[in-house]
Design a protein around this motif. Structure first.
Motif, PDB file in Angstrom:
ATOM      1  N   LEU A 114       1.048  -1.202   0.065  1.00  0.00           N
ATOM      2  CA  LEU A 114       0.073   0.076   0.109  1.00  0.00           C
ATOM      3  C   LEU A 114       0.803   1.293   0.032  1.00  0.00           C
ATOM      4  O   LEU A 114       1.853   1.404   0.861  1.00  0.00           O
ATOM      5  CB  LEU A 114      -0.948   0.125   1.354  1.00  0.00           C
ATOM      6  CG  LEU A 114      -1.622   1.402   1.713  1.00  0.00           C
ATOM      7  CD1 LEU A 114      -2.536   1.711   0.379  1.00  0.00           C
ATOM      8  CD2 LEU A 114      -2.342   1.433   2.901  1.00  0.00           C
ATOM      9  N   THR A 115       0.656   2.105  -0.941  1.00  0.00           N
ATOM     10  CA  THR A 115       1.304   3.108  -0.920  1.00  0.00           C
ATOM     11  C   THR A 115       0.400   4.746  -0.999  1.00  0.00           C
ATOM     12  O   THR A 115      -0.854   4.295  -1.620  1.00  0.00           O
ATOM     13  CB  THR A 115       2.423   3.486  -2.435  1.00  0.00           C
ATOM     14  OG1 THR A 115       1.547   3.179  -3.491  1.00  0.00           O
ATOM     15  CG2 THR A 115       3.421   2.252  -1.877  1.00  0.00           C
ATOM     16  N   ARG A 116       0.722   5.883  -0.667  1.00  0.00           N
ATOM     17  CA  ARG A 116      -0.138   6.797  -0.501  1.00  0.00           C
ATOM     18  C   ARG A 116       0.758   7.982  -1.146  1.00  0.00           C
ATOM     19  O   ARG A 116       1.850   8.286  -0.834  1.00  0.00           O
ATOM     20  CB  ARG A 116      -0.612   7.122   0.716  1.00  0.00           C
ATOM     21  CG  ARG A 116      -1.436   6.321   1.277  1.00  0.00           C
ATOM     22  CD  ARG A 116      -2.039   6.674   2.900  1.00  0.00           C
ATOM     23  NE  ARG A 116      -3.181   5.766   3.234  1.00  0.00           N
ATOM     24  CZ  ARG A 116      -2.818   4.781   4.029  1.00  0.00           C
ATOM     25  NH1 ARG A 116      -1.627   4.470   4.468  1.00  0.00           N
ATOM     26  NH2 ARG A 116      -3.841   3.749   4.412  1.00  0.00           N
ATOM     27  N   HIS A 117       0.199   8.818  -2.044  1.00  0.00           N
ATOM     28  CA  HIS A 117       0.816  10.045  -2.639  1.00  0.00           C
ATOM     29  C   HIS A 117       0.058  11.315  -2.326  1.00  0.00           C
ATOM     30  O   HIS A 117      -1.271  11.350  -2.585  1.00  0.00           O
ATOM     31  CB  HIS A 117       0.971   9.582  -4.173  1.00  0.00           C
ATOM     32  CG  HIS A 117       1.670   8.436  -4.579  1.00  0.00           C
ATOM     33  ND1 HIS A 117       2.945   8.536  -5.020  1.00  0.00           N
ATOM     34  CD2 HIS A 117       1.461   7.236  -4.385  1.00  0.00           C
ATOM     35  CE1 HIS A 117       3.341   7.334  -5.334  1.00  0.00           C
ATOM     36  NE2 HIS A 117       2.423   6.480  -4.872  1.00  0.00           N
ATOM     37  N   ALA A 118       0.747  12.358  -1.923  1.00  0.00           N
ATOM     38  CA  ALA A 118       0.327  13.657  -1.844  1.00  0.00           C
ATOM     39  C   ALA A 118      -0.108  14.085  -3.171  1.00  0.00           C
ATOM     40  O   ALA A 118       0.556  13.893  -4.274  1.00  0.00           O
ATOM     41  CB  ALA A 118       1.346  14.554  -1.145  1.00  0.00           C
ATOM     42  N   PRO A 119      -1.350  14.971  -3.291  1.00  0.00           N
ATOM     43  CA  PRO A 119      -1.842  15.566  -4.470  1.00  0.00           C
ATOM     44  C   PRO A 119      -1.035  16.912  -4.672  1.00  0.00           C
ATOM     45  O   PRO A 119      -0.222  17.387  -3.774  1.00  0.00           O
ATOM     46  CB  PRO A 119      -3.233  16.306  -3.901  1.00  0.00           C
ATOM     47  CG  PRO A 119      -3.281  16.232  -2.611  1.00  0.00           C
ATOM     48  CD  PRO A 119      -2.259  15.146  -1.995  1.00  0.00           C
ATOM     49  N   SER A 120      -1.054  17.223  -5.949  1.00  0.00           N
ATOM     50  CA  SER A 120      -0.273  18.476  -6.309  1.00  0.00           C
ATOM     51  C   SER A 120      -1.091  19.834  -5.577  1.00  0.00           C
ATOM     52  O   SER A 120      -2.311  19.543  -5.155  1.00  0.00           O
ATOM     53  CB  SER A 120      -0.455  18.700  -7.861  1.00  0.00           C
ATOM     54  OG  SER A 120       0.211  17.646  -8.616  1.00  0.00           O
ATOM     55  N   GLU A 121      -0.205  20.587  -5.584  1.00  0.00           N
ATOM     56  CA  GLU A 121      -0.657  21.962  -4.709  1.00  0.00           C
ATOM     57  C   GLU A 121      -2.279  22.588  -5.119  1.00  0.00           C
ATOM     58  O   GLU A 121      -2.976  22.670  -4.236  1.00  0.00           O
ATOM     59  CB  GLU A 121       0.205  23.303  -4.954  1.00  0.00           C
ATOM     60  CG  GLU A 121      -0.127  24.204  -4.095  1.00  0.00           C
ATOM     61  CD  GLU A 121      -0.188  24.303  -2.741  1.00  0.00           C
ATOM     62  OE1 GLU A 121      -0.780  24.737  -1.989  1.00  0.00           O
ATOM     63  OE2 GLU A 121       0.880  23.264  -2.097  1.00  0.00           O
ATOM     64  N   ASP A 122      -2.593  22.456  -6.381  1.00  0.00           N
ATOM     65  CA  ASP A 122      -3.738  22.878  -6.926  1.00  0.00           C
ATOM     66  C   ASP A 122      -4.999  22.095  -6.524  1.00  0.00           C
ATOM     67  O   ASP A 122      -6.284  22.756  -6.561  1.00  0.00           O
ATOM     68  CB  ASP A 122      -3.780  23.234  -8.407  1.00  0.00           C
ATOM     69  CG  ASP A 122      -3.501  22.182  -9.200  1.00  0.00           C
ATOM     70  OD1 ASP A 122      -2.998  21.062  -8.706  1.00  0.00           O
ATOM     71  OD2 ASP A 122      -4.037  21.985 -10.256  1.00  0.00           O
TER      72      ASP A 122
END
Length: 267
Positions: free
Chosen positions: A24-32
């Motif tokens: 399981l991996t999680r990725h942060a969204p882009s700033e916008d």
């Protein structure tokens, strides 16, 4: 398990056991997109030649857009434990919106999504089958995220500060474990109970009472996982249960086990 964003307080049950079966991996969204999206999650597994594995997921107050072969859709907050059967080899990609963060995309009450998921095309200009082929065929997870953000951006709404309020409320519920009543949290934010309930039904899709109970049940489950024995009777009374049987029923709905069964499994 790898992660690119801080681990949330609720999610996969028995993670140490499950991590031997899947990644399981999680990725942060882009700033916008950060105002609306909590994170992207990707689950991959290869159980070739091994028995299937049933993984349980603790409910949470978020809407998820899920990309999965033949099963893609937009799903409201689950009101009970969700179980997923992992078998063979596979990959699932998800967009987890912040509590309330999906409402501006949908532009109608989120209540009802839990029982009636909707097709992705109802909100975003993308064919689910094409999204499955494009995203799930990628080897690089960052490419998966970029493709998903590519169909989120054209529908990006203006910022709605009610989302900030809702997340502040939920953060307070999460962090202050002595909060067990709706009137308590309403008073903390200078809201009437009725207005608080209306906001949650409109933006989150579940009641503030449900969110409070969910976090307190999760606190108890966490304590049991760490080998501490919670005072189940006191907790049930604090949460306003008139008898322990109803508390046990709700705990089992959230975790799949009674409090005692859960504690024994983690002993």
């Amino acid at each position: 398990m790898n992660s690119h964003v801080p681990m949330p307080s609720m999610g996969v049950l028995y993670l140490s056991e499950g991590s031997q079966k899947f990644q399981l991996t999680r990725h942060a969204p882009s700033e916008d997109l950060r105002f609306f999206v909590k994170h992207y999650w990707i689950v991959t597994w290869d159980l070739t030649g091994q028995p299937p594995y049933l993984q349980d997921v603790f409910p949470n107050p978020c809407v998820n857009l899920v990309i999965e072969p033949g099963k893609s859709g937009i799903f409201g907050p689950a009101k009970a434990k969700f179980s997923y059967l992992l078998q063979g080899q596979g990959c699932v990609f998800g967009v987890k919106f912040k509590p309330g963060g999906f409402y501006p995309f949908l532009r109608r009450q989120v209540t009802g999504l839990s029982e009636h998921p909707i097709p992705i095309r109802d909100v975003f200009d993308v064919d689910a089958a094409q999204a499955e082929r494009d995203i799930l065929s990628r080897k690089e997870e960052r490419q998966m995220v970029e493709l998903a953000e590519g169909f989120l951006r054209p529908k990006l709404p203006g910022k709605d500060e009610t989302i900030t309020l809702i997340n502040d409320i939920i953060d307070r519920i999460r962090d202050e474990t002595d909060i067990t009543r709706v009137d308590h949290i309403a008073e903390c934010f200078g809201l009437s109970v009725r207005k608080l309930q209306r906001l949650f039904h409109q933006y989150v899709g579940v009641s503030p009472k449900w969110v409070i109970q969910l976090y307190r049940l999760h606190n108890a489950a966490e304590a049991a996982e760490r080998g501490r024995q919670p005072d189940w009777l006191k907790l049930s009374m604090d949460l306003g249960y008139h008898d322990q049987s109803h508390f046990i029923k709700d705990f089992k709905a959230a975790t799949g086990k009674t409090p005692e069964e859960y504690a024994r499994r983690n002993a």
